[in-house]
Enzyme design. Structure first.
Site, PDB file in Angstrom:
ATOM      1  N   GLU A 160       5.256  52.467  55.123  1.00  0.00           N
ATOM      2  CA  GLU A 160       4.166  51.418  54.545  1.00  0.00           C
ATOM      3  C   GLU A 160       3.438  52.030  53.478  1.00  0.00           C
ATOM      4  O   GLU A 160       3.173  52.921  53.238  1.00  0.00           O
ATOM      5  CB  GLU A 160       2.969  51.134  55.939  1.00  0.00           C
ATOM      6  CG  GLU A 160       2.014  49.912  55.173  1.00  0.00           C
ATOM      7  CD  GLU A 160       1.167  49.801  56.319  1.00  0.00           C
ATOM      8  OE1 GLU A 160       0.714  50.451  57.261  1.00  0.00           O
ATOM      9  OE2 GLU A 160       0.571  48.548  56.238  1.00  0.00           O
ATOM     10  N   GLY A 211      -2.870  59.732  52.658  1.00  0.00           N
ATOM     11  CA  GLY A 211      -4.148  59.370  52.976  1.00  0.00           C
ATOM     12  C   GLY A 211      -4.046  58.822  54.415  1.00  0.00           C
ATOM     13  O   GLY A 211      -4.959  58.237  54.909  1.00  0.00           O
ATOM     14  N   ALA A 257      -2.050  57.985  60.948  1.00  0.00           N
ATOM     15  CA  ALA A 257      -0.965  57.651  61.960  1.00  0.00           C
ATOM     16  C   ALA A 257      -0.450  56.159  61.387  1.00  0.00           C
ATOM     17  O   ALA A 257      -1.156  55.572  60.618  1.00  0.00           O
ATOM     18  CB  ALA A 257      -1.698  57.471  63.169  1.00  0.00           C
ATOM     19  N   MET A 258       0.704  55.807  61.950  1.00  0.00           N
ATOM     20  CA  MET A 258       1.477  54.632  61.148  1.00  0.00           C
ATOM     21  C   MET A 258       1.953  53.906  62.424  1.00  0.00           C
ATOM     22  O   MET A 258       2.751  54.309  63.302  1.00  0.00           O
ATOM     23  CB  MET A 258       2.408  54.970  60.335  1.00  0.00           C
ATOM     24  CG  MET A 258       3.333  53.919  59.948  1.00  0.00           C
ATOM     25  SD  MET A 258       2.196  52.815  58.902  1.00  0.00           S
ATOM     26  CE  MET A 258       3.276  51.113  59.361  1.00  0.00           C
ATOM     27  N   GLU A 259       1.518  52.612  62.484  1.00  0.00           N
ATOM     28  CA  GLU A 259       1.968  51.530  63.605  1.00  0.00           C
ATOM     29  C   GLU A 259       3.588  51.129  63.814  1.00  0.00           C
ATOM     30  O   GLU A 259       3.476  50.235  64.279  1.00  0.00           O
ATOM     31  CB  GLU A 259       1.000  50.613  63.795  1.00  0.00           C
ATOM     32  CG  GLU A 259       1.200  49.495  62.731  1.00  0.00           C
ATOM     33  CD  GLU A 259       0.345  49.727  61.455  1.00  0.00           C
ATOM     34  OE1 GLU A 259       0.054  50.796  61.139  1.00  0.00           O
ATOM     35  OE2 GLU A 259       0.189  48.740  60.660  1.00  0.00           O
ATOM     36  N   ASN A 260       4.497  51.838  63.393  1.00  0.00           N
ATOM     37  CA  ASN A 260       5.931  51.632  63.525  1.00  0.00           C
ATOM     38  C   ASN A 260       6.135  50.860  64.964  1.00  0.00           C
ATOM     39  O   ASN A 260       5.714  51.384  65.903  1.00  0.00           O
ATOM     40  CB  ASN A 260       6.981  52.599  63.336  1.00  0.00           C
ATOM     41  CG  ASN A 260       6.524  53.437  62.124  1.00  0.00           C
ATOM     42  OD1 ASN A 260       6.288  52.895  61.031  1.00  0.00           O
ATOM     43  ND2 ASN A 260       6.233  54.782  62.373  1.00  0.00           N
ATOM     44  N   GLU A 268      -3.510  51.895  66.690  1.00  0.00           N
ATOM     45  CA  GLU A 268      -2.056  52.033  66.472  1.00  0.00           C
ATOM     46  C   GLU A 268      -1.362  50.990  67.438  1.00  0.00           C
ATOM     47  O   GLU A 268      -0.578  50.291  67.271  1.00  0.00           O
ATOM     48  CB  GLU A 268      -1.239  53.281  66.498  1.00  0.00           C
ATOM     49  CG  GLU A 268      -1.847  54.236  65.409  1.00  0.00           C
ATOM     50  CD  GLU A 268      -1.882  53.646  63.832  1.00  0.00           C
ATOM     51  OE1 GLU A 268      -1.348  52.540  63.617  1.00  0.00           O
ATOM     52  OE2 GLU A 268      -2.755  54.209  63.396  1.00  0.00           O
ATOM     53  N   HIS A 315      -2.179  47.389  66.594  1.00  0.00           N
ATOM     54  CA  HIS A 315      -1.144  46.886  65.659  1.00  0.00           C
ATOM     55  C   HIS A 315       0.096  46.434  66.356  1.00  0.00           C
ATOM     56  O   HIS A 315       0.689  45.650  65.924  1.00  0.00           O
ATOM     57  CB  HIS A 315      -0.810  47.892  64.543  1.00  0.00           C
ATOM     58  CG  HIS A 315      -1.779  48.303  63.677  1.00  0.00           C
ATOM     59  ND1 HIS A 315      -2.274  47.104  62.816  1.00  0.00           N
ATOM     60  CD2 HIS A 315      -2.377  49.338  63.099  1.00  0.00           C
ATOM     61  CE1 HIS A 315      -3.105  47.808  61.900  1.00  0.00           C
ATOM     62  NE2 HIS A 315      -3.154  49.119  62.215  1.00  0.00           N
ATOM     63  N   GLU A 328      -5.661  45.772  59.439  1.00  0.00           N
ATOM     64  CA  GLU A 328      -6.493  46.929  59.524  1.00  0.00           C
ATOM     65  C   GLU A 328      -7.789  46.910  60.162  1.00  0.00           C
ATOM     66  O   GLU A 328      -8.341  47.583  61.089  1.00  0.00           O
ATOM     67  CB  GLU A 328      -6.585  47.862  58.163  1.00  0.00           C
ATOM     68  CG  GLU A 328      -5.152  48.201  57.823  1.00  0.00           C
ATOM     69  CD  GLU A 328      -4.547  49.214  58.638  1.00  0.00           C
ATOM     70  OE1 GLU A 328      -5.035  49.456  59.784  1.00  0.00           O
ATOM     71  OE2 GLU A 328      -3.053  49.147  58.643  1.00  0.00           O
TER      72      GLU A 328
END
Ligand SMILES: [Zn+2]
Length: 883
Positions: free
Chosen positions: A158, A291, A294-297, A330, A333, A352
């Protein structure tokens, strides 16, 4: 994604940024998309079959891809995204196709030998890609395993880096099925969005894992991880939840695993849609993303370790609450963002703002003792209300055309103002109607893409309330209103329960003094009465009746709405007189507003100090934390002035009763927020020069080197910060060697974070120079500079200017355009504005607003010191004990 947390509590200022600005229409069809860097028209992908075989040593991977596409009309060429990809061969329907790469546009054009008819086609591409060192595309993170350096390979896509994994239509509205195959070296294994369906054992010990097909999804949510992995699992509502870490670390994820189980169950109930995939993994990786935390894959959420793992003896209450919040954000999401996705990055806030709001909602349900809304008001909301009242702000919904703009869209307006506006609307329509609207929205658009108005229309239909108008005013305009409230005096007799409201935009500087109006949900209440609800129309003034009599009243009672309230002096005095009797939420809201009015000049700064003087030792911990931050901010403003000593003494006097109550040692059954408060007070008192706190912090840090129990996790970071802030050269050297000896990244980060708090000039200079060498782990160097800038803005700025190329090479693309503004905006020296301007001459236009914001922050600090501080200093000299 969730934004990373500031490294230190001392001077914890969230970095906010901001490009682009104007309004947009509600539907995709009527938008001006002519400047948008996306692919319009052409064939539509249905399914990607992608096989990847990484070669870590070579820094590259072999890729093979088959894409099935549907063309609605005949086409002579196919355009898709690709970056850092080198194509070996390409064919369409079995016939070779010509390949043309456009590196600048990150696009690839395939030209078949004859035009393709309408219908379905199969594209086959053999290629190699690059393993990156920064947190984008397929990248490596390093860690030390018994002295040996090892790597995890993971992905971060992302907003626009899936095109570095394979050629594809890399934009959120081109959903497709992903069928992924990953080859892992001997001794390693792979994890992805879906569960493995079979694993082949290859000669030499490597394995090739085929993962189940995903549902149709956006490319930025694809995930692949390869390494020596461990996994712990639990099961809830038929879904397997896992924590995946490098070998030997998974037990540190127990708390996150339990939290995920609680949260997943709560969301299933809230959304009335089961979690859409058979499994959900949370992958921890050592390191630091530019920045993001965590990332909501979808089905495979990536976290940097410090946001997922806890260490019983080292982690603080703040760490625990942050891990829960990251997990809750997360997982929200997985429905809101993954199952239903925004059409384009303009509406990023839908993802977000909603996930941030939903995380607080889950916290309220599962951990009410954390008082999540109050904490949010003190944390995110108060900060974003400052940013949204000066130059460089922007509407929540705004056009995003370029990749730079998409990267900059992950800011405080998107997250925190988004959360606050959703909270305001939920409070206005009621919990049940709001939930019905959300459920209807999700089920109507599942596996689809949306714009903001799709959500608001659903909430409006469910509630029968004019939600679209309120949402429009607060999401498509910059800024927010201040409502001036004037109650009639009792002597006026029969109409004494009337309160007159007038509104205008709240401004900290001239740029924000624009003519704007909002439809504002109002909750008003006399202290001895019930709440009155109304919507103030988008007009300059309105009257509301607030029964029963002419006693003190509150507007925005409960503090659920996004505006400030400036009371007539008579009512302010009455509220101040009975301040201890207000609900903590209202105490906090009034304190935050009057701190802001002190800065803007709408009310004398002494009004704020008067409120502080009424706070008692047993005030709510969140209110006490807010006051703690104010005392260190006052010190920042007074630094180097003749009054600095008096301001320090005043701050210590204000905070002393709070610290006397919580002390160094936790009491049995104390509230978790008291633990948060304790850490904040230790840090602040150490900075304000409290001799007892400094001596005790030193004693504990030194004792803990022999016996770790001397410094429990709850106060460890805080004590280290105090130790560093007040360090002698010998103590600094001891701390540095301790940080250098740490092998786990989370612990390195804790210790280097503390080191960054140094106050002594010579030591700070020495530390800055260390960021150019190899002592500090590379991912932490830029952050150490940022921390030093908190106490030494001029020194850090000069250092950045002198070593520009070396420092910029440390920055991820996501933060490169923010960093100079972050460093400079700690300063209250007006000359810094011109220096920042010169430094950023060649920055792209997309970064303009971001820079305006940083410059405005410097000007506002200078203005505060010049024009507002003297009143505060005079008051402090008359009230040295804070009372
Ligand atoms: Zn997020």
């Amino acid at each position: 994604m969730s934004i990373r947390r500031p490294l230190l509590v001392i001077l914890a200022v969230a970095a906010l940024q901001a490009p682009g600005a104007c309004t947009r229409s509600a539907t995709t069809a009527s938008e001006d998309t002519s400047h948008r860097e996306w692919i319009a028209g052409g064939p539509i992908p249905n399914r990607y079959q992608i096989a990847i075989a990484p070669n870590d040593a070579a820094g590259s991977f072999a890729g093979e891809e088959t894409i099935s596409v549907r063309a609605d009309e005949a086409t002579s060429s196919i355009v898709m995204n690709a970056a850092d990809i080198s194509v070996g061969s390409a064919a369409i329907d079995g016939a070779p196709a010509q390949v043309q790469m456009n590196a600048e546009r990150q696009q690839m054009t395939l030209t078949p030998s004859a035009p393709l008819p309408a219908g379905t086609h199969s594209i086959h591409i053999v290629y190699t890609g690059k393993i990156q060192d920064g947190a984008l595309g397929l990248f490596r993170t390093s860690y030390s395993d018994h002295g040996r350096e090892k790597h995890l390979l993971i992905t971060q896509f992302e907003p626009s880096d899936a095109r570095r994994l394979a050629p594809m239509w890399d934009q959120p509205n081109r959903r497709a099925v992903f069928s992924l195959t990953v080859t892992a070296p001997s001794g390693q294994n792979a994890v992805s969005n879906m569960q493995a369906v079979n694993t082949e054992h290859l000669p030499g010990g490597a394995t090739r894992t085929h993962f189940a097909d995903t549902p149709p999804m956006a490319s930025y949510l694809v995930f692949i991880g390869v390494g020596e992995l461990d996994r712990i699992t639990t099961n809830v509502d038929g879904v397997e939840i896992g924590v995946v870490t490098r070998r030997g670390q998974a037990e540190r994820g127990r708390y996150a695993l339990r939290s995920a189980a609680d949260v997943l169950h709560y969301y299933r109930d809230y959304f009335a849609i089961p979690y859409p995939l058979p499994k959900l993994d949370m992958i921890g990786a050592p390191g630091e993303g530019g920045g993001f935390a965590a990332m909501e894959n979808w089905g495979a959420i990536l976290y940097f370790d410090q946001y997922l793992l806890l260490d019983e003896n080292l982690s603080s209450e703040a760490d625990r609450q942050f891990v829960f919040d990251s997990v809750a954000h997360e997982i929200a999401h997985q429905w809101f963002g993954d199952l239903v996705t925004m059409n384009w990055w303009d509406d990023l806030w839908l993802n977000e703002g909603f996930a941030s709001w939903m995380a607080s909602k889950a916290t309220e349900h599962l951990h009410p003792e954390w008082a999540p809304w109050r904490a949010q008001l003190n944390g995110g909301t108060a900060a974003v209300m400052v940013k949204d009242a000066r130059a460089g702000t922007h509407p929540i919904v705004r056009p995003v055309n370029t990749i730079d703009e998409a990267n900059l869209a992950f800011d405080g307006i998107t997250y925190s103002k988004g959360l606050a506006v959703i909270r305001m609307i939920e409070a206005y329509v009621g919990e049940a109607a709001f939930r019905t609207g959300v459920r209807n929205y999700l089920s109507a658009h599942r596996l689809g893409n949306t714009v903001s108005s799709d959500l608001w229309s659903a909430v409006q239909a469910a509630s029968g309330q004019p939600v679209l108008q309120i949402a429009h005013d607060f999401t498509e305009q910059s800024g927010y209103p201040v409502v001036r409230a004037t109650g009639e005096a009792c002597a006026n007799g029969s109409r004494a329960n009337q309160v007159e409201l007038t509104q205008r935009r709240f401004a900290l500087d001239d740029s924000a003094r624009t003519q704007q109006l909002w439809s504002i949900p109002i909750v008003a209440r006399r202290l001895n009465g019930a709440s009155t609800r109304a919507v103030m129309p988008a007009r300059a003034s309105a009257n509301i009746n607030v029964p029963p009599d002419c006693g003190p009243y509150l507007v925005n009672a409960g503090q659920t709405a996004f505006f400030r309230v400036l009371y007539d002096q008579r009512n302010f005095d009455a509220l101040a007189h009975g301040f201890a009797g207000l609900d903590p939420d209202d105490q906090l809201g009034v304190l935050i507003d009057y701190w802001a009015f002190g800065r803007s000049g709408d009310a004398p700064f002494t009004n704020y100090l008067q409120l502080v003087s009424t706070l008692t030792a047993d005030v709510d911990p969140v209110v006490a934390m807010d006051t703690t931050s104010s005392m260190t901010s006052l010190l920042d403003y007074a630094r180097g002035r003749p009054t600095e000593g008096a301001v320090r003494a005043y701050g210590r006097a204000v905070l002393a009763p709070f610290f006397h109550r919580v002390g160094w040692t936790p009491r049995n059954n104390e509230s978790p927020n008291d633990s948060l408060l304790r850490a904040r007070l230790v840090t602040a008192l150490g900075e304000l020069g409290d001799g007892d706190v400094i001596a005790e912090a030193r004693r504990r840090v030194e004792a803990s080197r022999r016996s770790p129990a001397a410094l429990p996790g709850s106060v460890r970071d805080a004590a280290y910060e105090v130790y560093a802030y007040n360090a002698t050269p010998a103590q600094f050297a001891a701390l540095v060697s301790q940080a250098k000896a740490a092998t786990d990244f989370v612990e390195q980060r804790r210790l280097w974070g503390a080191v960054g708090a140094v106050n002594d000039n010579a030591i700070a200079e020495q530390l800055l120079n260390m960021t150019l060498g190899g002592d500090i782990p590379r991912p932490l160097r830029a952050r150490v500079i940022r921390e030093v800038a908190g106490n030494h803005p001029r020194m850090a700025w000069d250092f950045l200017a002198a070593h520009r190329a070396a420092i910029e090479s440390l920055l991820e693309p996501g933060v490169r355009l923010q960093f100079p503004g972050d460093v400079a905006s700690n300063s209250s020296d007006p000359a810094m504005v011109a220096e920042l301007e010169r430094y950023t001459t060649n920055f792209p236009p997309g970064a303009r607003l971001e820079l305006e914001g940083a410059k405005a922050t410097i000007r506002l600090r200078a203005d505060m010191v010049r024009n507002r501080l003297p009143t505060a200093e005079a008051w402090i000299s008359q009230h040295p004990n804070g009372r």
